[in-house]
Design a protein around this motif. Structure first.
Motif, PDB file in Angstrom:
ATOM      1  N   ALA A  13     -11.297  -7.782   4.078  1.00 27.41           N
ATOM      2  CA  ALA A  13     -12.491  -8.551   3.693  1.00 27.41           C
ATOM      3  C   ALA A  13     -12.146  -9.638   2.676  1.00 27.41           C
ATOM      4  CB  ALA A  13     -13.560  -7.614   3.143  1.00 27.41           C
ATOM      5  N   ASP A  27     -11.468  -3.353   2.499  1.00 22.35           N
ATOM      6  CA  ASP A  27     -11.626  -4.243   1.343  1.00 22.35           C
ATOM      7  C   ASP A  27     -10.530  -5.306   1.340  1.00 22.35           C
ATOM      8  OD1 ASP A  27     -12.817  -5.113  -1.141  1.00 22.35           O
ATOM      9  OD2 ASP A  27     -11.052  -4.266  -2.146  1.00 22.35           O
ATOM     10  N   ASP A  64     -19.830  -6.274  -3.348  1.00 21.90           N
ATOM     11  CA  ASP A  64     -20.200  -7.046  -2.150  1.00 21.90           C
ATOM     12  C   ASP A  64     -20.247  -6.214  -0.861  1.00 21.90           C
ATOM     13  OD1 ASP A  64     -20.252  -9.334  -3.704  1.00 21.90           O
ATOM     14  OD2 ASP A  64     -18.187  -9.876  -3.233  1.00 21.90           O
ATOM     15  N   ASN A  65     -21.110  -5.304  -0.753  1.00 22.59           N
ATOM     16  CA  ASN A  65     -21.295  -4.502   0.483  1.00 22.59           C
ATOM     17  C   ASN A  65     -20.144  -3.568   0.839  1.00 22.59           C
ATOM     18  OD1 ASN A  65     -23.780  -5.691   1.225  1.00 22.59           O
ATOM     19  ND2 ASN A  65     -22.642  -7.481   1.952  1.00 22.59           N
ATOM     20  N   ARG A  66     -19.163  -3.477  -0.032  1.00 23.28           N
ATOM     21  CA  ARG A  66     -18.020  -2.611   0.321  1.00 23.28           C
ATOM     22  C   ARG A  66     -17.478  -1.889  -0.912  1.00 23.28           C
ATOM     23  NH1 ARG A  66     -16.084  -8.178   0.877  1.00 23.28           N
ATOM     24  NH2 ARG A  66     -14.448  -8.602  -0.629  1.00 23.28           N
ATOM     25  N   LEU A  67     -16.661  -0.894  -0.638  1.00 22.41           N
ATOM     26  CA  LEU A  67     -16.068  -0.136  -1.741  1.00 22.41           C
ATOM     27  C   LEU A  67     -14.696  -0.708  -2.072  1.00 22.41           C
ATOM     28  CD1 LEU A  67     -16.972   3.516  -0.658  1.00 22.41           C
ATOM     29  CD2 LEU A  67     -18.089   2.139  -2.406  1.00 22.41           C
ATOM     30  N   ARG A  68     -14.413  -0.782  -3.360  1.00 24.73           N
ATOM     31  CA  ARG A  68     -13.114  -1.322  -3.779  1.00 24.73           C
ATOM     32  C   ARG A  68     -12.375  -0.276  -4.607  1.00 24.73           C
ATOM     33  NH1 ARG A  68     -13.374  -7.186  -5.693  1.00 24.73           N
ATOM     34  NH2 ARG A  68     -13.399  -7.393  -3.412  1.00 24.73           N
ATOM     35  N   LYS A  69     -11.134  -0.086  -4.226  1.00 25.69           N
ATOM     36  CA  LYS A  69     -10.319   0.913  -4.917  1.00 25.69           C
ATOM     37  C   LYS A  69      -9.442   0.211  -5.959  1.00 25.69           C
ATOM     38  CE  LYS A  69      -7.107   4.612  -3.683  1.00 25.69           C
ATOM     39  NZ  LYS A  69      -6.396   5.235  -2.557  1.00 25.69           N
ATOM     40  N   ALA A  82     -19.473 -14.187   0.746  1.00 25.55           N
ATOM     41  CA  ALA A  82     -19.178 -12.745   0.808  1.00 25.55           C
ATOM     42  C   ALA A  82     -19.564 -12.225   2.201  1.00 25.55           C
ATOM     43  CB  ALA A  82     -19.962 -12.023  -0.265  1.00 25.55           C
ATOM     44  N   LEU A  83     -18.795 -11.313   2.736  1.00 24.05           N
ATOM     45  CA  LEU A  83     -19.068 -10.776   4.063  1.00 24.05           C
ATOM     46  C   LEU A  83     -20.324  -9.902   4.039  1.00 24.05           C
ATOM     47  CD1 LEU A  83     -15.520  -9.782   5.363  1.00 24.05           C
ATOM     48  CD2 LEU A  83     -16.729 -11.929   5.660  1.00 24.05           C
ATOM     49  N   THR A  84     -21.006  -9.888   5.166  1.00 28.02           N
ATOM     50  CA  THR A  84     -22.243  -9.090   5.264  1.00 28.02           C
ATOM     51  C   THR A  84     -21.906  -7.628   5.585  1.00 28.02           C
ATOM     52  OG1 THR A  84     -22.422  -9.448   7.627  1.00 28.02           O
ATOM     53  CG2 THR A  84     -23.490 -11.082   6.202  1.00 28.02           C
ATOM     54  N   LYS A  85     -22.950  -6.805   5.542  1.00 29.90           N
ATOM     55  CA  LYS A  85     -22.763  -5.382   5.856  1.00 29.90           C
ATOM     56  C   LYS A  85     -22.295  -5.207   7.305  1.00 29.90           C
ATOM     57  CE  LYS A  85     -24.903  -0.874   5.676  1.00 29.90           C
ATOM     58  NZ  LYS A  85     -24.286  -0.526   6.949  1.00 29.90           N
ATOM     59  N   TYR A 107       0.802  -1.226   0.000  1.00 29.75           N
ATOM     60  CA  TYR A 107       0.000   0.000   0.000  1.00 29.75           C
ATOM     61  C   TYR A 107       0.838   1.281   0.000  1.00 29.75           C
ATOM     62  CZ  TYR A 107      -4.060  -2.903   0.028  1.00 29.75           C
ATOM     63  OH  TYR A 107      -5.003  -3.821  -0.357  1.00 29.75           O
ATOM     64  N   ILE A 147     -18.641  -5.773   7.470  1.00 27.10           N
ATOM     65  CA  ILE A 147     -17.906  -4.619   6.907  1.00 27.10           C
ATOM     66  C   ILE A 147     -17.873  -3.481   7.921  1.00 27.10           C
ATOM     67  CG2 ILE A 147     -17.876  -2.901   5.020  1.00 27.10           C
ATOM     68  CD1 ILE A 147     -17.098  -5.835   4.202  1.00 27.10           C
ATOM     69  N   THR A 207     -11.313   2.549   4.010  1.00 27.01           N
ATOM     70  CA  THR A 207     -12.037   1.856   2.941  1.00 27.01           C
ATOM     71  C   THR A 207     -11.139   0.852   2.211  1.00 27.01           C
ATOM     72  OG1 THR A 207     -13.488   3.735   2.677  1.00 27.01           O
ATOM     73  CG2 THR A 207     -13.338   2.265   0.791  1.00 27.01           C
TER      74      THR A 207
END
Lengths: 111, 227
Positions: B34, B31, A70-75, B2-5, A50, B8, B27
């Motif tokens: 996750a 990810d 999938d419920n999240r943000l990906r960069k 996949a992981l749930t909210k 990173y 996260i 963020t």
């Protein structure tokens, strides 16, 4: 090899090379791709990946894109025009370095 | 799987607990964790989410996320300096350079007066007072922003911290200049006018322009800003 940290000086070149072969990639994907390509011989640590990605981004060699997965943000990271040019230079630099190392490790002795 | 909210949200709280305050960095790390947790859980169905999370976190080494945060700070400072430089360059291009030269010559004329030394100290105090007022209003602004969104962006923090830092830097120096008032001759008015002009430009950009345009730059730099 994996534990020796020998790859650290070449980490940015490895990232740029991978991104030149893919439209865009995210951090975890890069670590897994390197692991798969080298059959586990070379493993990029999270603590090294990173900072390198952020440095390349700040230098304008990479640009970012974010998508919801999938419920999240990906960069995602992708090469900029400047990054594409720099990849060629860095690869050339690395190849020359490897060649120099080869001459040191396996010197061709002439009598 | 996949992981749930909820998972996260747990990971966001986890990164915050491990000293990652900034939403943009949280963020990315969330990810990463996750993805790794999903792989770990797929390989071992008996492992709990928390155990998989801790296993994944250990891969960051003994210092956890600290190294990542530190390096991100360096990268973001670079981005900040680029923004600052881009604004600063404008002051030396036409037509703005006319304003810059006007400030310089006006200050030079004021500092060249017999009471130039006093004028210099007076101008310095005026800038300090204006900065103090601005710093107080910025503190209020960032506090109310944090209350509303609860998201803190790395670049935003750097912009606001730098804007508020100038007064900390300039304030204590004010007393020292009082001793200079009687020695204001020779090249001193010229050099002072030059330095003061640069100081005004720097202060104006860091304390007014950048915080005012912060949202625009955040949207430009973070694609996730409006998501």
């Amino acid at each position: 090899m994996a534990k020796s940290n020998l790859y650290k000086g070449s980490l940015t070149t490895i990232i740029l090379k991978l991104l030149s072969e893919h439209d865009k990639m995210y951090g975890y994907e890069i670590t897994q791709k390197v692991k798969a390509l080298t059959k586990g011989e070379l493993q990029i640590t999270e603590g090294a990946l990173y900072p390198s990605l952020h440095k390349l981004e700040a230098e304008g060699l990479l640009e970012v894109d974010v998508a919801k997965v999938d419920n999240r943000l990906r960069k995602y990271y992708k090469l900029t025009e400047k990054g594409t040019t720099e990849t060629v230079n860095k690869l050339d630099e690395l190849e020359r370095y490897i060649a120099t190392l080869q001459t040191l490790i396996n010197p061709k002795l002439s009598y | 799987m996949a992981l749930t909210k909820e998972h996260i949200d747990n990971l966001y709280a986890f990164t915050k607990k491990h000293f990652v305050e900034y939403y943009d960095l949280q963020t990315e790390l969330v990810d990463h964790l996750a993805n790794d947790i999903e792989v770990i859980m797929a390989e071992n169905s008996k492992i709990t989410f928390e155990e998989a999370r801790d296993t994944s976190f250990k891969k960051f080494g003994v210092f956890g996320f600290m190294d990542v945060v530190e390096q991100r700070q360096k990268a973001m400072s670079k981005t900040y300096m680029k923004l600052l430089w881009n604004y600063a360059k404008d002051w030396f291009r036409l037509p703005q350079i006319i304003g810059t030269l006007a400030i310089f010559f006006l200050l030079y004329a004021i500092f060249s007066l017999q009471i130039g030394g006093y004028m210099f100290v007076g101008c310095y105090f005026v800038v300090c007072i204006l900065l103090l007022v601005r710093t107080i209003s910025l503190r209020k602004e960032i506090k109310s922003k944090l209350k509303k969104s609860e998201k803190l962006w790395f670049l935003e923090d750097i912009i606001f911290k730098n804007a508020m830092f100038i007064i900390v830097l300039m304030g204590p120096q004010a007393g020292q200049f009082i001793n200079l008032v009687d020695k204001f001759d020779g090249y001193i008015p010229l050099i002072s006018a030059f330095i003061f002009t640069l100081l005004i430009i720097y202060t104006y950009i860091t304390a007014i322009i950048l915080p005012k345009n912060a949202t625009f730059h955040l949207q430009e730099i973070y694609p996730e800003y409006n998501m």
